[in-house]
Design an enzyme around this catalytic site. Structure first.
Site, PDB file in Angstrom:
ATOM      1  N   GLU A 153       0.796  -1.224   0.000  1.00  8.30           N
ATOM      2  CA  GLU A 153       0.000   0.000   0.000  1.00  8.30           C
ATOM      3  C   GLU A 153       0.831   1.279   0.000  1.00  8.30           C
ATOM      4  OE1 GLU A 153      -3.424   0.547  -0.059  1.00  8.30           O
ATOM      5  OE2 GLU A 153      -3.543  -1.564  -0.608  1.00  8.30           O
ATOM      6  N   SER A 419     -43.235 -34.659  30.117  1.00  9.20           N
ATOM      7  CA  SER A 419     -43.115 -35.232  31.454  1.00  9.20           C
ATOM      8  C   SER A 419     -41.976 -34.650  32.276  1.00  9.20           C
ATOM      9  CB  SER A 419     -42.928 -36.748  31.349  1.00  9.20           C
ATOM     10  OG  SER A 419     -44.102 -37.350  30.833  1.00  9.20           O
TER      11      SER A 419
END
Length: 755
Positions: A153, A419
């Site tokens: 860059e 249950s």
């Protein structure tokens, strides 16, 4: 005087020969009239030839003077135009600079706050916030990362003053030759200025401001500070801002552990973060990363052997979305955090109660079972929650795959527990004087218009409450809920930790009111810790970046909600489920207890089981409510529970469950044949009212609508008072003298069960 014929005509002077002839009156001077007549001159051939040469020389000098003249004029006007252009540019700069605030007011905007979430051992669970990661210093990241970024860059980053004229000129030439924009001339400082202060629009004003801000940054901060700010704020795709977030996102590792190829991949993302993301196109990301590696080698940052090793690595393939069940934990933390500390305005660290090792074990248990059985048993989802004796969540798996579905089935999904709700019915009965040895007649019973039935319509006559609970006999549970009262059962469940609304009717005994896995699991904790309420929590502490405590959970124990004597009775009954009941395949060497449950048509399968160390709940089902193929609470849930509990208890000293109640009579009458209580509950709120047998399944009978069930004759008895607040006792506390007798109810007399 002029003659009459010529009178009136104007006579013009003439200074040369008249082609029309001569006239005596012409005003002209002849050679004879001169004072000194000029001698007659003739040009010789030699002089004529010399004159022609001189003429040619004069013409050549004119040609040369014309070329240099044009050149001088071009230089001159170029200088003039350049001067005026410079003046115009300076004017533009001054104008746009005047629109900006004074430099004395310029400040670096705060980075969006990050929430770092860690487990009980300090291991990172996840980062949450706009950036997706925390800020790290250059010394806390791999040295390859800044090198790779500079190489591709801004190779003159450490030598320019914020603007790189050489780089800008090179980019312009490259773009002109290519006929398109292939390079940018902005330095890292300019890019940081744009990211910090400016919008992405491309205008002269924004570019001028970018340059001015870059110069200010270079004046205000060192090169390392600028580079560090850039690497912590730049967008790197897939929602990750900064190298720390991207390293976690793509490589599942901290930035300090990133290798050369991974660093090159991060630097490659700067060109096109979304298009080159390894989560979107691994091959394109790898190709761009190789360009970065070559740039690093050209600039002497790496050696040939390092380049060769990095080039040989396969492309990184990241998940399209955050994966891992720990993200369910992170999402829950973010839901709870605002209520604890308010709006998050700065970086914070959240210490959770979760053990990441246990979290991974639970995730693998759920995933492996669904992967192996999903198609043949038509099950697509599962969830697991594990809570210790204080209510601290140690593991929470909200689904099969977080990347595919972020819906948390542990905390958000409400399903019928079947249950697994029955322990609250039996607890209410024990608190009113019954014991595990109390006997009820397992036979058809009608409550209003409701006729609850056992699986396959089988009944087994007189059975103890211990046997009825461990084998999940529906008729006995229905009898008990009417003896103690549906509202009493609802109050008992809420007292122990259920937070969802419960409909107080007779069908509540069979788990018809929907609850979440987390609250149901937490409501079983008092059985494991000796009778104390354990408010479920997942956040232990919140601190800021400087270590200041913003919140801390200081609860040492909840109030007592179950008498120790009753805890012993419940544990004696519920451990039968694991020892010889519906969860007997879950035995693993520790004293354990729990309750299985299956809702109508196998839509939900549950098991909530516990030791003195942990209480763990497991659920399997489908999000759309479609039935599974005979997946009951005693099958996949018990398998997942056992796998998790075996790993969680490895190396932990064995501890007994609280209480030492001994059941005297397991099954009166000597019969060992009991129904398959892994079968689903025979209740479906969408089924027809009355006692119509269920179609195709023969699992019992439809109950009436809840209102009809609630009209049955009930004997309302208030729940027994609980003891005062006290500390959580050790695992062996809970025994004591047993009750000398019990209360005989009207139903006992009718059914012949009076003691």
């Amino acid at each position: 005087m002029a003659s009459g014929g010529d009178r009136g005509k104007r006579i013009e002077p003439s200074f040369g020969d008249d082609v029309r002839g001569t006239r005596d009156d012409d005003l002209r001077v002849h050679e004879d009239d001169r004072a000194a007549p000029a001698p007659a001159r003739r040009k010789s051939p030699k002089s004529a030839k010399a004159g022609s040469k001189r003429g040619r020389r004069r013409d050549g000098r004119g040609e040369r003077r014309g070329f240099f003249g044009h050149l001088r004029r071009m230089v001159y006007w170029s200088l003039v135009l350049g001067l005026w252009g410079g003046i115009a540019l300076a004017g533009i700069v001054i104008y746009f600079a005047a629109q900006m605030p004074q430099t004395t007011t310029w400040t670096i905007p705060d980075r969006p706050p990050n929430v770092k979430i860690v487990d009980v051992h300090g291991n990172l669970i996840a980062n949450r916030g706009t950036t997706g990661g925390e800020a790290v210093g250059l010394h806390d990241m791999s040295p390859y990362i800044p090198q790779a970024v500079i190489a591709i860059e801004d190779r003159r980053f450490y030598s320019h003053f914020g603007i790189d004229p050489i780089g800008l000129a090179r980019a312009m030439v490259t773009n002109i030759i290519s006929g398109r924009t292939v390079q940018g001339g902005s330095t890292l400082t300019q890019q940081l200025a744009k990211n910090l202060f400016l919008t992405p629009e491309r205008t002269i004003e924004r570019k001028v401001q970018e340059v001015l801000l870059a110069l200010w940054l270079e004046h205000k901060y060192s090169k390392d500070q600028i580079l560090e700010m850039y690497l912590n704020r730049v967008y790197l795709g897939s929602g990750a801002y900064g190298v720390a977030a991207a390293s976690r996102r793509y490589f599942d590792k901290p930035a300090r552990d990133v290798n050369l190829m991974e660093a090159a991949t991060l630097a490659a993302l700067l060109k096109a973060p979304s298009r080159l993301s390894p989560a979107r196109d691994p091959e394109a990301a790898a190709d761009r990363a190789k360009l970065v590696l070559n740039a690093m080698r050209e600039q002497g940052m790496i050696k040939d052997n390092e380049l060769a090793i990095a080039m040989s690595e396969p492309p990184t393939r990241a998940a399209a979305y955050w994966s891992g069940s720990e993200n369910y934990v992170a999402d829950e933390v973010m839901r709870e955090l605002p209520a604890l500390i308010g709006e998050v305005k700065e970086d914070v660290i959240v210490d959770t109660t979760v053990d990441l090792d246990l979290q991974k074990i639970g995730e693998e248990s759920i995933r492996d079972l669904i992967s192996a059985n999903g198609k043949k048993m038509n099950v697509s989802q599962g969830a697991l929650v594990s809570v210790d004796g204080t209510g601290a969540v140690r593991a929470m798996v909200g689904g099969y795959d977080y990347a595919n579905s972020q819906f948390d089935r542990a905390t958000e999904a409400k399903r019928q527990p079947g249950s697994t709700f029955k322990p609250f019915v039996y607890l209410s009965a024990l608190e009113q004087g019954r014991t595990p040895d109390s006997v009820r007649n397992d036979a058809p019973v009608k409550i209003g218009k409701w006729t609850p039935g056992n699986y396959n319509g089988k009944y087994f006559g007189p059975v103890t409450l211990a046997t009825a609970l461990s084998h999940s006999l529906n008729s006995v549970a229905a009898q008990l809920v009417m003896e103690v009262g549906p509202q009493t059962v609802a109050d008992t469940a809420h007292r122990l930790g259920i937070e969802s609304k419960l409909t107080a009717n007779a069908s509540l005994a069979l788990g018809t009111s929907e609850v979440t896995l987390l609250e149901l699991t937490d409501a079983f904790v008092p059985f494991a810790n000796g009778g104390y309420r354990a408010p479920v929590h997942i956040i232990k502490r919140v601190t800021d970046a400087d270590g200041k405590v913003l919140y801390e959970n200081k609860q040492s124990g909840g109030e007592r909600v179950v008498d120790p004597r009753i805890v012993g009775m419940m544990n004696a009954m519920l451990r039968r489920t694991v020892e010889d009941g519906t969860a007997k395949s879950g035995k693993f060497g520790w004293p354990a207890a729990g309750k299985t449950g299956t809702s109508q048509n196998f839509r939900d399968a549950w098991f909530i089981g516990y030791t003195a160390n942990l209480t763990t709940g497991v659920w399997f089902g489908n999000d759309d409510g479609k039935p599974m193929k005979h997946v009951s609470g005693g099958s996949l849930p018990v398998k997942a529970w056992k796998e998790f509990m075996v790993a969680a208890h490895k190396g932990v000293p064995v501890a007994e469950l609280p209480g030492n109640y001994q059941i005297e009579n397991v099954l009166p009458g000597g019969s060992d044949e009991l129904p398959d209580s892994n079968a689903p509950s025979p209740y479906d709120p969408n089924g027809p009212a009355g006692g119509t047998p269920m179609a195709n399944e023969d699992e019992g009978y439809w109950p009436p609508a809840p209102d009809a069930a609630a009209t049955g004759s009930t004997r309302m008895i208030e729940s027994a008072p609980v003891a005062a607040r006290g500390p959580v006792p050790p695992a062996d506390v809970g025994g004591g003298p047993q009750p000398s007798g019990r209360t005989t109810t009207l139903l006992d007399l009718i059914m012949g069960n009076a003691q």
